[in-house]
Write a protein that holds these residues in place. Sequence first.
Motif, PDB file in Angstrom:
ATOM      1  N   ASN A  41       0.832  -1.202   0.000  1.00 18.48           N
ATOM      2  CA  ASN A  41       0.000   0.000   0.000  1.00 18.48           C
ATOM      3  C   ASN A  41       0.866   1.252   0.000  1.00 18.48           C
ATOM      4  O   ASN A  41       0.484   2.283  -0.531  1.00 18.48           O
ATOM      5  N   TYR A  42       2.032   1.144   0.648  1.00 18.00           N
ATOM      6  CA  TYR A  42       2.953   2.266   0.719  1.00 18.00           C
ATOM      7  C   TYR A  42       4.323   1.733   1.135  1.00 18.00           C
ATOM      8  O   TYR A  42       4.421   0.798   1.922  1.00 18.00           O
ATOM      9  N   PHE A  43       5.384   2.354   0.586  1.00 18.94           N
ATOM     10  CA  PHE A  43       6.733   2.082   1.069  1.00 18.94           C
ATOM     11  C   PHE A  43       7.604   3.302   0.824  1.00 18.94           C
ATOM     12  O   PHE A  43       7.364   4.078  -0.093  1.00 18.94           O
ATOM     13  N   ASN A  44       8.608   3.464   1.689  1.00 17.77           N
ATOM     14  CA  ASN A  44       9.492   4.615   1.586  1.00 17.77           C
ATOM     15  C   ASN A  44      10.699   4.305   0.704  1.00 17.77           C
ATOM     16  O   ASN A  44      10.883   3.187   0.224  1.00 17.77           O
ATOM     17  N   THR A  45      11.537   5.317   0.511  1.00 13.84           N
ATOM     18  CA  THR A  45      12.701   5.179  -0.359  1.00 13.84           C
ATOM     19  C   THR A  45      13.660   4.112   0.141  1.00 13.84           C
ATOM     20  O   THR A  45      14.207   3.339  -0.645  1.00 13.84           O
ATOM     21  N   SER A  46      13.841   4.051   1.440  1.00  9.86           N
ATOM     22  CA  SER A  46      14.735   3.049   2.011  1.00  9.86           C
ATOM     23  C   SER A  46      14.234   1.632   1.717  1.00  9.86           C
ATOM     24  O   SER A  46      15.012   0.740   1.391  1.00  9.86           O
ATOM     25  N   THR A  47      12.929   1.436   1.808  1.00  8.31           N
ATOM     26  CA  THR A  47      12.347   0.134   1.481  1.00  8.31           C
ATOM     27  C   THR A  47      12.542  -0.182   0.004  1.00  8.31           C
ATOM     28  O   THR A  47      12.793  -1.342  -0.366  1.00  8.31           O
ATOM     29  N   SER A  48      12.447   0.827  -0.853  1.00  6.69           N
ATOM     30  CA  SER A  48      12.610   0.575  -2.294  1.00  6.69           C
ATOM     31  C   SER A  48      13.989  -0.008  -2.584  1.00  6.69           C
ATOM     32  O   SER A  48      14.127  -0.857  -3.479  1.00  6.69           O
TER      33      SER A  48
END
Length: 129
Positions: free
Chosen positions: A64-71
Motif C-alpha cells: 500500500n505504501y513504502f518509503n525510499t529506504s524500502t525501495s
Amino acid sequence: MKSLIIPEGNYTPYICFDTDTNVFEVAGESYSEYTLEFFEPVLSWLSGYLAQNSQSLTFNFRMNYFNTSTSRRFFEILKMLEDFYHQQNNEVVIHWYAKSNDLDMIEAGEDYKDDFATLPFHISVQKID
C-alpha cells in the motif's frame, strides 16, 4: 528450510515466504527508518533459500505504501531473484499489485519492471471506482 513468516508491524510489512508452495509475499506498508535492520534477516533468509532451492518461485508484492529506504531493499530482493532466475534456470514470476488510483505504486512497479527486464514481471492493477 522452514517458511519465513513475519507479521505486519506498525511500520513494517507482512512477510510470508512459504516454502511448501514457493509463493513468497511482501504486503502492507513499510516506512520504518530502520529498513536495513528489518530486511537484513529477510534478505539473508532469502539468499540461503535460493542457494538450495530447485523449484520455480512466485513472488508477490502487495504494498500500500513504502518509503525510499524500502525501495532499496526491494531492489536487492529483485536482484537476488534475477540472479537465481539466470543461474539456476528456474522459473521465477514476479507479481506487482496496485490499485488503479495509486499512480505512485503503479509507477514503482513499472520502474522495477524496467530495471529487471529479463524477469517475468507482471503488474496487476485492481480497478477502483
